[in-house]
Design a protein around this motif. Structure first.
Motif, PDB file in Angstrom:
ATOM      1  N   PRO A  11      13.439  18.196  -1.221  1.00  0.00           N
ATOM      2  CA  PRO A  11      13.583  18.205  -2.680  1.00  0.00           C
ATOM      3  C   PRO A  11      12.471  18.998  -3.365  1.00  0.00           C
ATOM      4  O   PRO A  11      11.292  18.819  -3.053  1.00  0.00           O
ATOM      5  CB  PRO A  11      13.507  16.722  -3.058  1.00  0.00           C
ATOM      6  CG  PRO A  11      12.840  16.056  -1.918  1.00  0.00           C
ATOM      7  CD  PRO A  11      13.134  16.872  -0.698  1.00  0.00           C
ATOM      8  N   VAL A  12      12.868  19.866  -4.276  1.00  0.00           N
ATOM      9  CA  VAL A  12      11.910  20.666  -5.034  1.00  0.00           C
ATOM     10  C   VAL A  12      11.021  19.767  -5.887  1.00  0.00           C
ATOM     11  O   VAL A  12       9.889  20.120  -6.212  1.00  0.00           O
ATOM     12  CB  VAL A  12      12.655  21.702  -5.915  1.00  0.00           C
ATOM     13  CG1 VAL A  12      11.711  22.444  -6.836  1.00  0.00           C
ATOM     14  CG2 VAL A  12      13.412  22.675  -5.039  1.00  0.00           C
ATOM     15  N   SER A  13      11.495  18.594  -6.201  1.00  0.00           N
ATOM     16  CA  SER A  13      10.731  17.660  -7.028  1.00  0.00           C
ATOM     17  C   SER A  13       9.580  16.986  -6.276  1.00  0.00           C
ATOM     18  O   SER A  13       8.721  16.367  -6.889  1.00  0.00           O
ATOM     19  CB  SER A  13      11.664  16.590  -7.602  1.00  0.00           C
ATOM     20  OG  SER A  13      12.297  15.892  -6.547  1.00  0.00           O
ATOM     21  N   SER A  14       9.537  17.154  -4.950  1.00  0.00           N
ATOM     22  CA  SER A  14       8.482  16.533  -4.150  1.00  0.00           C
ATOM     23  C   SER A  14       7.292  17.483  -4.028  1.00  0.00           C
ATOM     24  O   SER A  14       7.391  18.547  -3.425  1.00  0.00           O
ATOM     25  CB  SER A  14       9.010  16.201  -2.748  1.00  0.00           C
ATOM     26  OG  SER A  14       7.935  15.892  -1.881  1.00  0.00           O
ATOM     27  N   LYS A  15       6.148  17.088  -4.605  1.00  0.00           N
ATOM     28  CA  LYS A  15       4.953  17.928  -4.525  1.00  0.00           C
ATOM     29  C   LYS A  15       4.518  18.128  -3.079  1.00  0.00           C
ATOM     30  O   LYS A  15       4.158  19.228  -2.682  1.00  0.00           O
ATOM     31  CB  LYS A  15       3.806  17.328  -5.334  1.00  0.00           C
ATOM     32  CG  LYS A  15       2.561  18.234  -5.290  1.00  0.00           C
ATOM     33  CD  LYS A  15       1.454  17.724  -6.143  1.00  0.00           C
ATOM     34  CE  LYS A  15       0.198  18.554  -6.121  1.00  0.00           C
ATOM     35  NZ  LYS A  15      -0.007  19.531  -5.104  1.00  0.00           N
ATOM     36  N   ARG A  64       6.721  20.729  -1.510  1.00  0.00           N
ATOM     37  CA  ARG A  64       6.378  22.068  -2.022  1.00  0.00           C
ATOM     38  C   ARG A  64       5.095  22.581  -1.386  1.00  0.00           C
ATOM     39  O   ARG A  64       5.000  23.732  -0.971  1.00  0.00           O
ATOM     40  CB  ARG A  64       6.234  22.052  -3.548  1.00  0.00           C
ATOM     41  CG  ARG A  64       7.528  21.857  -4.305  1.00  0.00           C
ATOM     42  CD  ARG A  64       7.365  22.107  -5.808  1.00  0.00           C
ATOM     43  NE  ARG A  64       6.210  21.472  -6.418  1.00  0.00           N
ATOM     44  CZ  ARG A  64       6.180  20.244  -6.942  1.00  0.00           C
ATOM     45  NH1 ARG A  64       7.273  19.495  -6.921  1.00  0.00           N
ATOM     46  NH2 ARG A  64       5.082  19.768  -7.502  1.00  0.00           N
TER      47      ARG A  64
END
Length: 143
Positions: free
Chosen positions: A59-63, A66
């Motif tokens: 997920p792109v929302s997971s720092k 990323r």
């Protein structure tokens, strides 16, 4: 499957001769990237494509995802072995793993790892004791 340990030399141009046992599987290309514990990971092109598919699903929302993607993929370099079965290790990756002339290449199932030989020897010495004394399950259903 990649297994075993090998001690090739890095030449003056930053090239590594692939161990004979792995040449056929890696002939169509490799991806070299930063590994953990300051070694390099080497994947066959096919294995890296499969791994990349899994990475893309994070997920792109997971720092944390990323951060991992950035470090892992920004250092990746696609290389094709030459006729002498040599692969160039880019300077930034040689620096990351503190690679000098003496290398240790280990097979770790789906990938190879390239280590500075002294770093590998220290790591292995530290881990062998822990390995021998493991009392709890590390790999579910196996050990």
């Amino acid at each position: 499957m990649f297994l075993g340990s090998y001690e090739p030399k890095l030449d003056d141009k930053g090239r590594l001769i692939l161990p004979a046992k792995f040449r056929e599987e890696l002939a169509s290309g490799v991806v070299v990237t930063r590994g953990q514990e300051h070694c390099l990971y080497v994947f066959s092109a096919r294995e890296f494509e499969s791994l990349h598919e899994k990475i893309r699903q994070a997920p792109v929302s997971s720092k944390q995802a990323r951060d991992y993607q950035r470090v892992f993929l920004s250092g990746a370099s696609a290389e094709t072995p030459d006729k002498q079965h040599r692969v160039t290790i880019p300077a930034n990756l040689r620096s990351y793993a503190s690679l000098e002339r003496d290398l240790t290449v280990i097979g770790v199932g789906s990938r190879l790892e390239i280590w500075n030989s002294a770093t590998w020897d220290n790591y292995l010495n530290e881990q062998e004791s822990a390995f021998a004394n493991t009392e709890e399950e590390v790999i579910p259903g196996l050990f």
